[in-house]
Design a protein around this motif. Structure first.
Motif, short mmCIF file in Angstrom:
data_model
loop_
_atom_site.label_atom_id
_atom_site.label_comp_id
_atom_site.label_asym_id
_atom_site.label_seq_id
_atom_site.Cartn_x
_atom_site.Cartn_y
_atom_site.Cartn_z
N GLU A 63 0.83 -1.20 0.00
CA GLU A 63 0.00 0.00 0.00
C GLU A 63 0.87 1.26 0.00
O GLU A 63 0.57 2.24 -0.68
N GLU A 64 1.93 1.24 0.77
CA GLU A 64 2.83 2.40 0.87
C GLU A 64 3.57 2.64 -0.43
O GLU A 64 3.81 3.78 -0.81
N TYR A 65 3.90 1.55 -1.13
CA TYR A 65 4.67 1.65 -2.38
C TYR A 65 3.96 0.86 -3.49
O TYR A 65 4.38 -0.22 -3.87
N PRO A 66 2.86 1.38 -4.00
CA PRO A 66 2.05 0.62 -4.97
C PRO A 66 2.78 0.30 -6.27
O PRO A 66 2.42 -0.66 -6.96
N ALA A 67 3.81 1.08 -6.61
CA ALA A 67 4.53 0.85 -7.86
C ALA A 67 5.88 0.15 -7.65
O ALA A 67 6.69 0.04 -8.58
N THR A 103 6.94 -13.53 -15.17
CA THR A 103 6.10 -12.61 -14.38
C THR A 103 4.68 -13.14 -14.25
O THR A 103 4.11 -13.67 -15.20
N VAL A 104 4.13 -12.97 -13.03
CA VAL A 104 2.74 -13.30 -12.76
C VAL A 104 2.10 -12.06 -12.13
O VAL A 104 2.77 -11.29 -11.44
N SER A 105 0.81 -11.87 -12.35
CA SER A 105 0.10 -10.73 -11.77
C SER A 105 -0.79 -11.20 -10.63
O SER A 105 -1.42 -12.26 -10.71
N ASP A 106 -0.84 -10.38 -9.57
CA ASP A 106 -1.74 -10.72 -8.47
C ASP A 106 -3.12 -10.12 -8.73
O ASP A 106 -3.38 -9.56 -9.79
N GLY A 107 -3.99 -10.23 -7.75
CA GLY A 107 -5.36 -9.76 -7.92
C GLY A 107 -5.48 -8.27 -8.11
O GLY A 107 -6.50 -7.78 -8.61
N GLN A 108 -4.45 -7.51 -7.72
CA GLN A 108 -4.45 -6.06 -7.89
C GLN A 108 -3.69 -5.64 -9.14
O GLN A 108 -3.35 -4.47 -9.30
N LYS A 109 -3.39 -6.62 -9.99
CA LYS A 109 -2.64 -6.39 -11.23
C LYS A 109 -1.20 -5.93 -10.99
O LYS A 109 -0.57 -5.32 -11.85
N ARG A 110 -0.71 -6.21 -9.78
CA ARG A 110 0.72 -5.96 -9.52
C ARG A 110 1.52 -7.10 -10.11
O ARG A 110 1.12 -8.26 -10.02
N GLN A 111 2.66 -6.79 -10.68
CA GLN A 111 3.51 -7.81 -11.28
C GLN A 111 4.50 -8.34 -10.25
O GLN A 111 5.20 -7.56 -9.59
N VAL A 112 4.53 -9.64 -10.13
CA VAL A 112 5.52 -10.32 -9.29
C VAL A 112 6.48 -11.05 -10.22
O VAL A 112 6.06 -11.93 -10.98
N HIS A 113 7.74 -10.65 -10.21
CA HIS A 113 8.75 -11.25 -11.08
C HIS A 113 9.41 -12.41 -10.33
O HIS A 113 9.80 -12.25 -9.17
N ILE A 114 9.53 -13.54 -10.99
CA ILE A 114 10.05 -14.75 -10.34
C ILE A 114 11.35 -15.19 -11.01
O ILE A 114 11.42 -15.37 -12.22
N VAL A 115 12.36 -15.37 -10.18
CA VAL A 115 13.70 -15.74 -10.64
C VAL A 115 13.72 -17.23 -11.02
O VAL A 115 13.16 -18.06 -10.30
#
Length: 325
Positions: A63-67, A103-115
């Protein structure tokens, strides 16, 4: 902990049994760390479970750092993880690892990059793999540039890794199931029946006796030597409280004997030797190595955060290069 504009990355080390997250600054400093027992073995494999587990632990940071950039390593990228990320084939360094990120997106369309993990695919022996350790290795090489040219890295754990580094790349690796064997033998075989069930301080002399027996009696075979854990207890030649220390020494001793032979065959006998991981376990390995005549060993603990930061920076540089082509 004050939040500030220097925050660059949420780094995630998501293994089988534990979820660890790090708030990392633009200079690679770990500003905060959190963890819980929500490893992937406790998650049913649905994307929603992964999203909720991450939100529970890092919700206020998100929430503090949405990007903010989010980069994860470990079993989260395995066949049973959030998203299966193909292994990168050795030889591989930070650039190859960064190129293999998915990369996968969560429910808030945030991208989670996976090594991605690494796979070693030799022609004449079975393949070997790692997931998560590659990030620790990149972190270690970031902290120890003197190990770039040529070095041998040891990452003790459930599945211990012996790693051949040349010019900043993982050339080859060798895995030993030492930690998992120890747990299985203690919990599910006749060897554990005589062991004390209470937590006892390590008996270093008994541990080193196990290491020594592995070194001097290796010709007898591990399967034979393991039975001594039972007979030494039956004949009251070792107390019940020390039997697990003897077993640990025996297993680690056999790993080290094989590992040192592998190191010699790889031409790494004179190269820096570095232990990476939990400081107490690495300290135990250092004791065992010293008993086997190898004293020039360095230890680094918790290199995953700096590895995640280094890979994230490598991704940014690669992106800039691709845009400028």
């Amino acid at each position: 902990m004050p939040m500030n504009s220097a925050v660059q990355l949420i780094g995630i080390d998501w293994g089988s049994t534990c979820l660890r997250i790090f708030l990392i600054s633009s200079s690679g400093e770990v500003l905060a760390t959190r963890s819980n027992g929500r490893g992937i073995s406790s998650i049913n494999g649905s994307a929603n479970d992964y999203e909720q587990s991450l939100k529970e632990l890092a919700g206020d940071w998100l929430e503090e750092y949405p990007a903010i950039q989010i980069l994860a390593c470990g079993m989260v990228g395995s066949k049973h993880g959030w998203l299966e990320v193909p292994y990168v084939i050795c030889a591989a360094g930070d650039v190859a690892i960064a190129s293999g990120i998915r990369t996968v997106s969560d429910g808030q369309k945030r991208q989670v990059h996976i090594v991605p993990g690494l796979a070693f695919m030799p022609a004449n022996v079975p393949p070997d793999v790692m997931r998560g350790e590659e990030t620790q290795i990149i972190g270690a090489l970031t902290l120890r540039p003197d190990c770039h040219k040529k070095s041998c890295l040891i990452l003790p754990g459930t599945h211990s890794k012996w790693v051949h580094i040349e010019h900043g790349k993982v050339l080859s690796l060798s895995t030993h199931m030492t930690g998992e064997l120890f747990a299985v033998l203690c919990q599910h075989t006749v060897l554990g029946r005589l062991m004390s069930q209470s937590q006892n301080a390590l008996d270093l002399s008994v541990f080193l006796r196990g290491v020594g027996d592995a070194c001097s009696g290796g010709h007898l075979g591990l399967a034979h030597q393991l039975f001594a854990v039972r007979t030494l207890g039956l004949m009251e030649m070792l107390p019940a409280a020390s039997l697990d220390d003897y077993l640990s020494g025996l297993l680690i001793g056999h790993e080290i004997q094989a590992g040192l032979a592998w190191r010699l065959a790889a031409g790494l006998a004179q190269a820096p030797l570095l232990l990476i991981g939990d400081s107490s376990l690495c300290g135990l390995y250092a004791q065992a190595l010293s008993y086997c005549g190898v004293d020039d060993v360095s230890i680094l603990s918790n290199t995953a955060p700096i590895g995640l930061w280094a890979i994230a920076n490598c991704c940014e540089k690669k992106l800039l290069r691709d845009v400028c082509k």
